[in-house]
Every structure is written in structure tokens, then in C-alpha cells.
Scaffold this active site. Structure first.
Site, PDB file in Angstrom:
ATOM      1  N   GLY A  60     -38.868 -15.035 -40.341  1.00 42.74           N
ATOM      2  CA  GLY A  60     -38.202 -16.081 -39.562  1.00 42.74           C
ATOM      3  C   GLY A  60     -39.120 -16.936 -38.703  1.00 42.74           C
ATOM      4  O   GLY A  60     -38.662 -17.532 -37.724  1.00 42.74           O
ATOM      5  N   SER A  61     -40.398 -17.052 -39.083  1.00 41.58           N
ATOM      6  CA  SER A  61     -41.268 -17.917 -38.261  1.00 41.58           C
ATOM      7  C   SER A  61     -40.845 -19.382 -38.392  1.00 41.58           C
ATOM      8  O   SER A  61     -40.904 -20.134 -37.419  1.00 41.58           O
ATOM      9  CB  SER A  61     -42.745 -17.735 -38.622  1.00 41.58           C
ATOM     10  OG  SER A  61     -43.022 -18.291 -39.882  1.00 41.58           O
ATOM     11  N   ASN A  62     -40.403 -19.785 -39.565  1.00 40.66           N
ATOM     12  CA  ASN A  62     -39.887 -21.161 -39.704  1.00 40.66           C
ATOM     13  C   ASN A  62     -38.598 -21.340 -38.911  1.00 40.66           C
ATOM     14  O   ASN A  62     -38.369 -22.392 -38.316  1.00 40.66           O
ATOM     15  CB  ASN A  62     -39.648 -21.501 -41.177  1.00 40.66           C
ATOM     16  CG  ASN A  62     -40.904 -21.987 -41.877  1.00 40.66           C
ATOM     17  OD1 ASN A  62     -41.416 -23.071 -41.579  1.00 40.66           O
ATOM     18  ND2 ASN A  62     -41.418 -21.171 -42.794  1.00 40.66           N
ATOM     19  N   ASP A  69     -35.898 -24.943 -57.025  1.00 43.27           N
ATOM     20  CA  ASP A  69     -37.080 -25.635 -56.480  1.00 43.27           C
ATOM     21  C   ASP A  69     -37.342 -26.988 -57.145  1.00 43.27           C
ATOM     22  O   ASP A  69     -38.498 -27.378 -57.341  1.00 43.27           O
ATOM     23  CB  ASP A  69     -38.330 -24.742 -56.604  1.00 43.27           C
ATOM     24  CG  ASP A  69     -38.192 -23.454 -55.802  1.00 43.27           C
ATOM     25  OD1 ASP A  69     -37.488 -23.462 -54.777  1.00 43.27           O
ATOM     26  OD2 ASP A  69     -38.783 -22.438 -56.217  1.00 43.27           O
ATOM     27  N   HIS A 110     -40.715 -24.703 -49.366  1.00 41.37           N
ATOM     28  CA  HIS A 110     -41.298 -23.883 -50.436  1.00 41.37           C
ATOM     29  C   HIS A 110     -42.818 -23.887 -50.290  1.00 41.37           C
ATOM     30  O   HIS A 110     -43.421 -24.942 -50.063  1.00 41.37           O
ATOM     31  CB  HIS A 110     -40.882 -24.455 -51.799  1.00 41.37           C
ATOM     32  CG  HIS A 110     -41.361 -23.633 -52.945  1.00 41.37           C
ATOM     33  ND1 HIS A 110     -40.771 -22.437 -53.301  1.00 41.37           N
ATOM     34  CD2 HIS A 110     -42.406 -23.803 -53.804  1.00 41.37           C
ATOM     35  CE1 HIS A 110     -41.419 -21.919 -54.343  1.00 41.37           C
ATOM     36  NE2 HIS A 110     -42.418 -22.729 -54.651  1.00 41.37           N
ATOM     37  N   ASN A 161     -34.770 -27.045 -48.284  1.00 43.86           N
ATOM     38  CA  ASN A 161     -35.540 -25.804 -48.432  1.00 43.86           C
ATOM     39  C   ASN A 161     -37.002 -26.097 -48.180  1.00 43.86           C
ATOM     40  O   ASN A 161     -37.473 -27.194 -48.450  1.00 43.86           O
ATOM     41  CB  ASN A 161     -35.358 -25.275 -49.870  1.00 43.86           C
ATOM     42  CG  ASN A 161     -36.145 -24.002 -50.129  1.00 43.86           C
ATOM     43  OD1 ASN A 161     -36.175 -23.098 -49.276  1.00 43.86           O
ATOM     44  ND2 ASN A 161     -36.794 -23.908 -51.270  1.00 43.86           N
ATOM     45  N   ILE A 174     -30.734 -16.942 -54.571  1.00 47.75           N
ATOM     46  CA  ILE A 174     -30.450 -18.237 -55.200  1.00 47.75           C
ATOM     47  C   ILE A 174     -28.979 -18.568 -55.007  1.00 47.75           C
ATOM     48  O   ILE A 174     -28.101 -17.761 -55.330  1.00 47.75           O
ATOM     49  CB  ILE A 174     -30.837 -18.205 -56.697  1.00 47.75           C
ATOM     50  CG1 ILE A 174     -32.373 -18.044 -56.796  1.00 47.75           C
ATOM     51  CG2 ILE A 174     -30.384 -19.465 -57.411  1.00 47.75           C
ATOM     52  CD1 ILE A 174     -32.884 -17.856 -58.201  1.00 47.75           C
ATOM     53  N   LEU A 175     -28.725 -19.735 -54.446  1.00 49.31           N
ATOM     54  CA  LEU A 175     -27.337 -20.153 -54.188  1.00 49.31           C
ATOM     55  C   LEU A 175     -26.720 -20.689 -55.484  1.00 49.31           C
ATOM     56  O   LEU A 175     -27.403 -21.326 -56.290  1.00 49.31           O
ATOM     57  CB  LEU A 175     -27.312 -21.233 -53.100  1.00 49.31           C
ATOM     58  CG  LEU A 175     -27.786 -20.768 -51.722  1.00 49.31           C
ATOM     59  CD1 LEU A 175     -28.062 -21.970 -50.804  1.00 49.31           C
ATOM     60  CD2 LEU A 175     -26.776 -19.824 -51.066  1.00 49.31           C
ATOM     61  N   MET A 204     -34.411 -15.742 -49.706  1.00 57.01           N
ATOM     62  CA  MET A 204     -34.872 -15.316 -51.022  1.00 57.01           C
ATOM     63  C   MET A 204     -33.738 -15.062 -52.032  1.00 57.01           C
ATOM     64  O   MET A 204     -33.921 -14.359 -53.022  1.00 57.01           O
ATOM     65  CB  MET A 204     -35.766 -14.070 -50.890  1.00 57.01           C
ATOM     66  CG  MET A 204     -36.978 -14.287 -49.987  1.00 57.01           C
ATOM     67  SD  MET A 204     -37.880 -15.841 -50.311  1.00 57.01           S
ATOM     68  CE  MET A 204     -39.170 -15.235 -51.373  1.00 57.01           C
TER      69      MET A 204
HETATM   70  C1  GAR Z   1     -42.436 -19.214 -46.043  1.00 57.35           C
HETATM   71  O1  GAR Z   1     -43.765 -19.300 -46.481  1.00 57.35           O
HETATM   72  C2  GAR Z   1     -41.523 -19.999 -46.965  1.00 57.35           C
HETATM   73  O2  GAR Z   1     -42.099 -21.174 -47.449  1.00 57.35           O
HETATM   74  C3  GAR Z   1     -41.313 -19.024 -48.086  1.00 57.35           C
HETATM   75  O3  GAR Z   1     -41.163 -17.774 -47.430  1.00 57.35           O
HETATM   76  C4  GAR Z   1     -41.899 -17.790 -46.207  1.00 57.35           C
HETATM   77  C5  GAR Z   1     -40.973 -17.391 -45.085  1.00 57.35           C
HETATM   78  O4  GAR Z   1     -41.674 -17.225 -43.889  1.00 57.35           O
HETATM   79  N1  GAR Z   1     -40.167 -19.364 -48.852  1.00 57.35           N
HETATM   80  C6  GAR Z   1     -40.050 -19.088 -50.142  1.00 57.35           C
HETATM   81  O5  GAR Z   1     -40.898 -18.498 -50.773  1.00 57.35           O
HETATM   82  C7  GAR Z   1     -38.751 -19.549 -50.759  1.00 57.35           C
HETATM   83  N2  GAR Z   1     -38.834 -19.508 -52.180  1.00 57.35           N
HETATM   84  P1  GAR Z   1     -40.883 -17.115 -42.509  1.00 57.35           P
HETATM   85  O6  GAR Z   1     -39.780 -16.076 -42.716  1.00 57.35           O
HETATM   86  O7  GAR Z   1     -41.918 -16.641 -41.521  1.00 57.35           O
HETATM   87  O8  GAR Z   1     -40.325 -18.466 -42.179  1.00 57.35           O
END
Ligand code: GAR
Length: 192
Positions: free
Chosen positions: A20-22, A150, A114, A112, A97-98, A95
Site C-alpha cells: 500500500g505505498s501507492n 494492462d 503498472h 491502474n 483481475i476485475l 492483484m
Molecule cells: C507497485 O509496484 C504496482 O505498480 C504493482 O504492485 C506494486 C504495489 O506496491 N502493481 C502491479 O503489479 C499490478 N499488476 P504498493 O502496494 O507498495 O503500492
């Protein structure tokens, strides 16, 4: 796309599966005065997602449903999204797929992030693939979500140089740092 009405921030849900850093970064962004969004709901497909702690920390509603029966989970989420008047969904390390049906209901309102320069390396293990292929650049992409994985319209991308010393782990860290800049920039772009 979603249009801003008056000065009201657009109610947004963030879907996560992990750290969840994003998510944290988007919450910070949402609190800036001129941010077009507010984060009103956090959804995770697993109770183990570390990012759920930001629900308590920032006092944001959370909802967890396992996706073991994805139809049931999606129906429950849709209900909640409508109840909470959510108008935008940001996938942030989600992670699952909807389904086509779910996306249709929120058409043009799901974005999203990616960890690759799409259309290169859709799906998983993007950093491993980039290093194995001896690419010189990697990066990240924010795009609209469509039924094809994607593949929706790209909103913004950022390149990251790969050095000879990079491992998938070090590259993931470098890309993630850029993701944190890219996601808010992409959201601003959507509403401009
Ligand atoms: C991020 O790098 C994001 O781009 C990737 O998972 C990570 C989540 O990091 N997403 C995917 O691979 C989606 N297919 P976070 O939980 O620290 O935000």
C-alpha cells in the site's frame, strides 16, 4: 471522463492487495487543497494486506472481500461503491483481475498503475523480465482499465534507467519511487 463539479473532490476508492505505498501516497496527495480527489474507501481482497493499516491511520473506511467467489465479491463491492457515491477507482497493487461486467459499470472511471512501460511486460514479474532481456530502461505506467489486461489507454508513463548492478529488487524500488510521483500527476491530468 469524470468531471469536477464545483470545488467538490471526486470520491475515490483505492483497491490494494499488499504493502500500500501507492495508497499512502495517494492519500497524502488527496489531502492537498487543490487535489481533485478524496479517498473515501480502501478495498482489499485480503485481510493480510499491510496497506489496510492506512485505513485506521487516516480514518478511511475499509472493506475486505476475498475474491474466492469473484462474482460475489464484485457484487458486494459495487453495492458499497454506489452507496458511498464513489466515482473513481484507483488500482494500486491490486492483484486480482476485475470482470468485464464490473469494468462496464465503472467504464472510464478505473485507473491502474503498472510497473513497466506498457505495452511492454503486461502481467506479472515485470522487473525480472526487463533484467533478463537486458533492457536499458524500465518504468511505470498509469492507464485506464479495460477488460483486456494492462491494455487500456495510457495516461502517463515514466522511464527509469536500469544499471548493470540492478537486481529485480533494486529495480522495483527505483520504479516504485517514480510510481509515487506518477500516480498523482496522472490523476491531475485526468481532471484537467
Ligand atoms: C507497485 O509496484 C504496482 O505498480 C504493482 O504492485 C506494486 C504495489 O506496491 N502493481 C502491479 O503489479 C499490478 N499488476 P504498493 O502496494 O507498495 O503500492
Amino acid at each position: 471522463m469524470v468531471k469536477l463539479t464545483g470545488f467538490k473532490k471526486v470520491k475515490t476508492a483505492v483497491f490494494i492487495s499488499g504493502t500500500g505505498s501507492n495508497l499512502k501516497n495517494l492519500i497524502r496527495f488527496s489531502k492537498i487543497k487543490n487535489s481533485p480527489i478524496s479517498i473515501d474507501l480502501i478495498f482489499s481482497n485480503t485481510i493480510k494486506a499491510k496497506g489496510l493499516r492506512f485505513s485506521d491511520q487516516f480514518n478511511i473506511k475499509q472493506y475486505v472481500s476475498s475474491f474466492k467467489d469473484s462474482k460475489v465479491s464484485e457484487a458486494k463491492i459495487l453495492n458499497l461503491l454506489n452507496k458511498e457515491n464513489i466515482k473513481l477507482i484507483c488500482l494500486a497493487g491490486f492483484m486480482k483481475i476485475l470482470s468485464k461486467n464490473f469494468i462496464k459499470d465503472f467504464s472510464g472511471k478505473i485507473v491502474n498503475i503498472h510497473p513497466s512501460l506498457l505495452p511492454k511486460y503486461k502481467g506479472l514479474d515485470t522487473h525480472i523480465k526487463a533484467i533478463q532481456n537486458k533492457d536499458e530502461v524500465a518504468g511505470c505506467t498509469v492507464h485506464f482499465v479495460t477488460a483486456k489486461l494492462d491494455s487500456g489507454k495510457i495516461i502517463l508513463q515514466k522511464e527509469v534507467k536500469i544499471s548493470e548492478k540492478d537486481t529485480p529488487t533494486s529495480l522495483a524500488k527505483k520504479v516504485l519511487r517514480q510510481e509515487h510521483r506518477l500516480y498523482p500527476a496522472a490523476i491531475k491530468k485526468i481532471f484537467n
